[in-house]
Design a protein around this motif. Sequence first.
Motif, mmCIF file in Angstrom:
data_model
loop_
_atom_site.group_PDB
_atom_site.id
_atom_site.type_symbol
_atom_site.label_atom_id
_atom_site.label_comp_id
_atom_site.label_asym_id
_atom_site.label_seq_id
_atom_site.Cartn_x
_atom_site.Cartn_y
_atom_site.Cartn_z
ATOM 1 N N PRO A 56 11.898 30.371 -44.522
ATOM 2 C CA PRO A 56 11.528 29.605 -42.968
ATOM 3 C C PRO A 56 10.278 29.694 -42.857
ATOM 4 O O PRO A 56 9.426 30.107 -41.826
ATOM 5 C CB PRO A 56 13.116 30.625 -42.089
ATOM 6 N N GLY A 57 10.040 28.568 -42.509
ATOM 7 C CA GLY A 57 8.670 27.873 -42.578
ATOM 8 C C GLY A 57 7.968 28.359 -43.002
ATOM 9 O O GLY A 57 6.450 28.307 -42.562
ATOM 10 N N GLY A 58 7.305 28.234 -44.380
ATOM 11 C CA GLY A 58 6.457 29.120 -45.173
ATOM 12 C C GLY A 58 6.786 29.082 -46.730
ATOM 13 O O GLY A 58 8.367 29.096 -47.219
ATOM 14 N N VAL A 59 6.187 29.740 -47.803
ATOM 15 C CA VAL A 59 5.937 29.882 -48.956
ATOM 16 C C VAL A 59 5.681 30.863 -49.459
ATOM 17 O O VAL A 59 4.183 30.924 -49.316
ATOM 18 C CB VAL A 59 5.991 28.639 -49.996
ATOM 19 N N ALA A 60 6.038 31.882 -49.920
ATOM 20 C CA ALA A 60 5.255 33.004 -50.126
ATOM 21 C C ALA A 60 4.946 32.653 -52.320
ATOM 22 O O ALA A 60 5.806 32.037 -52.502
ATOM 23 C CB ALA A 60 5.543 34.437 -50.728
ATOM 24 N N PHE A 61 4.021 33.200 -52.677
ATOM 25 C CA PHE A 61 3.627 32.833 -54.058
ATOM 26 C C PHE A 61 2.528 34.138 -54.162
ATOM 27 O O PHE A 61 1.366 34.974 -53.292
ATOM 28 C CB PHE A 61 2.657 31.681 -53.612
ATOM 29 N N THR A 62 2.017 33.656 -56.024
ATOM 30 C CA THR A 62 0.991 35.087 -56.533
ATOM 31 C C THR A 62 0.159 34.206 -57.076
ATOM 32 O O THR A 62 0.772 33.359 -57.466
ATOM 33 C CB THR A 62 1.743 36.222 -57.455
ATOM 34 N N GLY A 63 -0.919 34.347 -57.280
ATOM 35 C CA GLY A 63 -2.388 33.794 -57.593
ATOM 36 C C GLY A 63 -3.263 34.098 -57.666
ATOM 37 O O GLY A 63 -3.889 35.624 -56.519
ATOM 38 N N ASP A 64 -4.425 33.506 -58.861
ATOM 39 C CA ASP A 64 -5.869 34.434 -58.300
ATOM 40 C C ASP A 64 -6.282 33.909 -57.734
ATOM 41 O O ASP A 64 -6.074 32.630 -57.282
ATOM 42 C CB ASP A 64 -6.044 34.607 -59.925
ATOM 43 N N TRP A 65 -7.452 33.474 -57.422
ATOM 44 C CA TRP A 65 -8.680 32.927 -56.668
ATOM 45 C C TRP A 65 -9.136 31.573 -57.062
ATOM 46 O O TRP A 65 -8.932 30.664 -56.554
ATOM 47 C CB TRP A 65 -9.847 33.293 -56.815
ATOM 48 N N PRO A 66 -8.698 30.980 -58.443
ATOM 49 C CA PRO A 66 -8.566 29.396 -58.957
ATOM 50 C C PRO A 66 -7.411 28.658 -58.346
ATOM 51 O O PRO A 66 -7.003 27.680 -58.149
ATOM 52 C CB PRO A 66 -8.601 29.943 -60.093
ATOM 53 N N VAL A 67 -6.192 29.664 -58.165
ATOM 54 C CA VAL A 67 -4.828 28.997 -58.196
ATOM 55 C C VAL A 67 -5.136 28.840 -55.940
ATOM 56 O O VAL A 67 -4.641 27.750 -55.853
ATOM 57 C CB VAL A 67 -4.109 30.145 -57.899
ATOM 58 N N LEU A 68 -5.463 30.388 -55.474
ATOM 59 C CA LEU A 68 -6.099 29.802 -54.828
ATOM 60 C C LEU A 68 -6.832 28.582 -54.042
ATOM 61 O O LEU A 68 -6.656 27.926 -53.156
ATOM 62 C CB LEU A 68 -6.240 31.533 -53.801
ATOM 63 N N MET A 69 -7.830 28.587 -54.311
ATOM 64 C CA MET A 69 -8.748 27.622 -53.917
ATOM 65 C C MET A 69 -8.105 26.148 -54.428
ATOM 66 O O MET A 69 -8.035 25.319 -53.316
ATOM 67 C CB MET A 69 -10.340 27.758 -55.259
ATOM 68 N N ARG A 70 -7.082 26.297 -55.671
ATOM 69 C CA ARG A 70 -6.693 24.569 -55.763
ATOM 70 C C ARG A 70 -6.146 24.424 -54.660
ATOM 71 O O ARG A 70 -5.606 23.064 -54.425
ATOM 72 C CB ARG A 70 -6.478 24.904 -57.248
ATOM 73 N N VAL A 71 -5.334 25.525 -54.337
ATOM 74 C CA VAL A 71 -4.122 25.426 -53.723
ATOM 75 C C VAL A 71 -4.831 24.347 -51.944
ATOM 76 O O VAL A 71 -4.183 23.261 -50.694
ATOM 77 C CB VAL A 71 -3.166 26.015 -53.335
ATOM 78 N N GLY B 121 -17.466 38.219 -51.791
ATOM 79 C CA GLY B 121 -17.421 38.011 -53.790
ATOM 80 C C GLY B 121 -16.912 36.937 -53.848
ATOM 81 O O GLY B 121 -16.063 36.392 -55.176
ATOM 82 N N LEU B 122 -16.490 35.561 -53.134
ATOM 83 C CA LEU B 122 -16.285 33.962 -54.060
ATOM 84 C C LEU B 122 -17.132 33.886 -55.172
ATOM 85 O O LEU B 122 -18.791 34.050 -55.134
ATOM 86 C CB LEU B 122 -16.447 32.928 -53.235
ATOM 87 N N ASP B 123 -16.705 33.198 -55.889
ATOM 88 C CA ASP B 123 -17.449 32.256 -57.506
ATOM 89 C C ASP B 123 -17.781 31.396 -57.011
ATOM 90 O O ASP B 123 -16.502 30.222 -57.071
ATOM 91 C CB ASP B 123 -16.429 32.758 -58.838
ATOM 92 N N ARG B 124 -19.304 31.494 -56.098
ATOM 93 C CA ARG B 124 -19.541 30.048 -55.806
ATOM 94 C C ARG B 124 -19.567 28.925 -56.801
ATOM 95 O O ARG B 124 -19.341 27.693 -57.389
ATOM 96 C CB ARG B 124 -21.151 29.898 -55.099
ATOM 97 N N GLN B 125 -19.473 29.081 -58.521
ATOM 98 C CA GLN B 125 -20.230 28.424 -59.394
ATOM 99 C C GLN B 125 -18.903 27.618 -60.007
ATOM 100 O O GLN B 125 -18.672 26.610 -59.902
ATOM 101 C CB GLN B 125 -20.867 29.265 -60.679
ATOM 102 N N ALA B 126 -17.722 29.003 -60.027
ATOM 103 C CA ALA B 126 -16.257 28.325 -60.292
ATOM 104 C C ALA B 126 -15.845 27.305 -59.100
ATOM 105 O O ALA B 126 -15.583 26.290 -59.136
ATOM 106 C CB ALA B 126 -15.464 29.524 -59.997
ATOM 107 N N TRP B 127 -16.010 27.565 -57.492
ATOM 108 C CA TRP B 127 -15.860 26.655 -56.932
ATOM 109 C C TRP B 127 -16.385 25.434 -56.560
ATOM 110 O O TRP B 127 -15.783 24.621 -56.426
ATOM 111 C CB TRP B 127 -16.362 27.918 -54.951
#
Length: 411
Positions: free
Chosen positions: A35-50, A240-246
């Motif tokens: 209720p009020g949101g969604v839990a999920f799992t992902g790596d950093w590329p997924v989180l950045m895309r979200v 810790g951010l992969d700035r090149q990938a970002w």
Amino acid sequence: MSNRLRAFAPCPRGMEPFLSDELTAAGAIEIAMRPGGVAFTGDWPVLMRVSLTSRIATRVLVALGGGALPHGRRRGEEGAALYRLARTIAWSKWISPDARLRVDLTVTRAACTDAVPFLTLRVKDAICDALRAQCGRRPSVDKHDPTFRVVVFLDERGATFYWDTSGAPLTQRGFKSAKTLAPLKENLAAGILQVIGWTPTLPLIDPMCGSGTFLLEAAMRAYAIPPGLFRAFAFEQWHGLDRQAWAQLRNTLRIETARHIATLRANRTEPRLFAADADPRQIAAAQHNWQRLEAAVETPLPIEWEVAAAEALEPPSEVPPGYWVSNPPYGVRLAETEALAAWYPLLGNALKRRWAGWTAHFLTADPRFAKRIGLRPAAKWHLDNGQLRCVLLRYPIVAGSLKEGARCPVA
């Protein structure tokens, strides 16, 4: 998937299925609606895309740890237990001593012995003590302009610690500046367009457009413009951010958007969007925001503007029937609410007289709207607009008679 992270994306109530679809498209796994949101799992590329592409999420919160927390029987016991639990997290992995820290705590557990401000202070102390022990220095605390925000949820099962990777809410798209007195949250507007089944092939008009939120969200969807492409995020300051990938992801999305716009123009399939409002100041605010979006994507985006009361509007010529969508004004003072109640049937009659074949949608917090507009809803959805309990109503318009009357009494 390597380096998996558990995360939670809050959203307006009722929009969880649409957010779940967005997370799936971004590559997330282990998706679970709450209720009020969604839990999920992902790596950093997924989180950045979200973060860049979600139109529905309010934030992206990364789970850092947590566990069971016994109820205290004396003042200070829960605070001490929460402090010990917070110290189990490897804070130096996430936060630098140079950061400006803020801690927010939400309590849903019953019979909490300690006050929320005290519990919040204990979490802050734990983080600062951990970094001092691990790095020799502690971060400063800044409630107004933090670079690292910790969100703690405390319920019957225990405490969970999250890092708010978004910073400003994702509803802040990064280009919209002009606001109106009754703003509609961008993610709610985007979700409503999905709820009603609008597609870019259908003409869309907002007859009480305010700052233009519905139409801006429709344009971004039609032209495949990622809503987070023009703003900054808190995680960009993470060491810790992969700035090149970002940078590569942002550039890829920009290229994809440019190609999509070019394809629509080549095929002459751009959306037909129309904005109207009785108040020229509202139109000016919406036009200002629209121009900022055009500047961000570096190309004009066609839309038609009109200063006119909703009940006086005529359907655009040579345009097939499409959708109305609007968040009508609601009165604050008694005289305003009474005037609105008298205006609703005039709006309904104008729709029956002039807009046969179109489908009108209204988001309203006024329970009298559905009773007085004089139309029979084909569907209704209960949604929250901030703290307001609202209903979204769908009216397929069929021909009828018009009773002449007054303009909308509240701008």
